[in-house]
Structures are given as structure tokens and as C-alpha cells.
Scaffold this motif. Sequence first.
Motif, PDB file in Angstrom:
ATOM      1  N   LEU A 116     -24.265  12.947  17.396  1.00 60.05           N
ATOM      2  CA  LEU A 116     -23.526  12.750  16.155  1.00 60.05           C
ATOM      3  C   LEU A 116     -23.606  11.265  15.806  1.00 60.05           C
ATOM      4  O   LEU A 116     -23.580  10.419  16.704  1.00 60.05           O
ATOM      5  N   LYS A 148     -24.049   5.977  17.364  1.00 53.93           N
ATOM      6  CA  LYS A 148     -24.588   7.260  17.816  1.00 53.93           C
ATOM      7  C   LYS A 148     -23.828   7.734  19.047  1.00 53.93           C
ATOM      8  O   LYS A 148     -23.639   6.975  19.997  1.00 53.93           O
ATOM      9  N   TYR A 155     -16.384  17.530  20.205  1.00 53.92           N
ATOM     10  CA  TYR A 155     -17.300  16.426  19.914  1.00 53.92           C
ATOM     11  C   TYR A 155     -16.749  15.543  18.795  1.00 53.92           C
ATOM     12  O   TYR A 155     -16.662  14.326  18.937  1.00 53.92           O
ATOM     13  N   GLN A 156     -16.407  16.136  17.656  1.00 55.82           N
ATOM     14  CA  GLN A 156     -15.933  15.340  16.522  1.00 55.82           C
ATOM     15  C   GLN A 156     -14.588  14.692  16.829  1.00 55.82           C
ATOM     16  O   GLN A 156     -14.322  13.569  16.407  1.00 55.82           O
ATOM     17  N   GLN A 167     -21.877   8.301  13.254  1.00 55.20           N
ATOM     18  CA  GLN A 167     -20.824   7.957  12.302  1.00 55.20           C
ATOM     19  C   GLN A 167     -20.685   6.447  12.282  1.00 55.20           C
ATOM     20  O   GLN A 167     -20.613   5.813  13.340  1.00 55.20           O
TER      21      GLN A 167
END
Length: 145
Positions: A32, A38, A48-49, A34
Motif C-alpha cells: 500500500l 510504501k 492493513y489500512q 500513502q
Amino acid sequence: MTTIAYKDGVIAYDSQITRGDVITYDDYEKCLEQGGVKFFCCGAVPDYQRLVDAYFGAKPDENIDATAIVFDGSSLMMVAVDDATGLWKSPVLLDRPYAIGSGTPYAFAAMDMGASAEKAVEMAAKRDTSTGGRIRTFCMRVQAG
């Protein structure tokens, strides 16, 4: 779970997702990104988020069952959340191999015997039932800080 390995500027990770003894996906993207950071994640996919959000300051409302190797452009670290300390970051030394996930012992052994990060994850997949699918790689480019 998964296997994520780092060696010589390369991060390698598998793409298999399991639920118990069932493979639910064998081509899942576990990286992911953001804010230019990474996250190479392992553990419970729904978390995960939440781990990424905690990294950027969100207060976790319960335990997060995920860990990640995180590359922020200048450093590499292992990141996790626990009930006692909340978010914690542990540096990964760039001159040494490193691995996380269920296939960690196999990946470390392979890298100790000269394997690349990618080959180490491939070797872990031969013995760890929670590692498999497509092996992906990311080549780090460290920015001067």
C-alpha cells in the motif's frame, strides 16, 4: 500470513492470501502507498489500512493484527501496533538482510546462504503454507535526507 524479505536494496513479497487452510487469493497486492510512503504488509488483510492510518497518527481503537516493512524514501523500518505501546517503529539496517511474516525463518536461512530477497521469498513459499502466489519486488532508491 505472508513472507516479506529485504536484502541489498530490494524488498520482495508474495501475493497469497489464506483463510485458515484455504487460499482465497494468489495474486493480491500487499503493498500500500500513502503520502509517498510504501507499506509492505503481512497479517490480517482488513488491518492493513488500519496500520497505515496508525502510522499517520490515527489512534487505533483495538489491536491491529498486521505488521509492515515501511519505506519512507530515506529509511526502512518494521512497523506494528500493540496494546501496550501503540504504534512502534524498529529500524531495518540497510546493510543486512531482514524478513517478516510466517515464512521468516525460511527467508532468513535462504538469504544467509546467499539468496536474493526475491529468491528467499520463493524458497519460503516451498515450505510455508501461508506464502505463495506471485513474488513481487520493489527496488529502493534512498533519497538523501
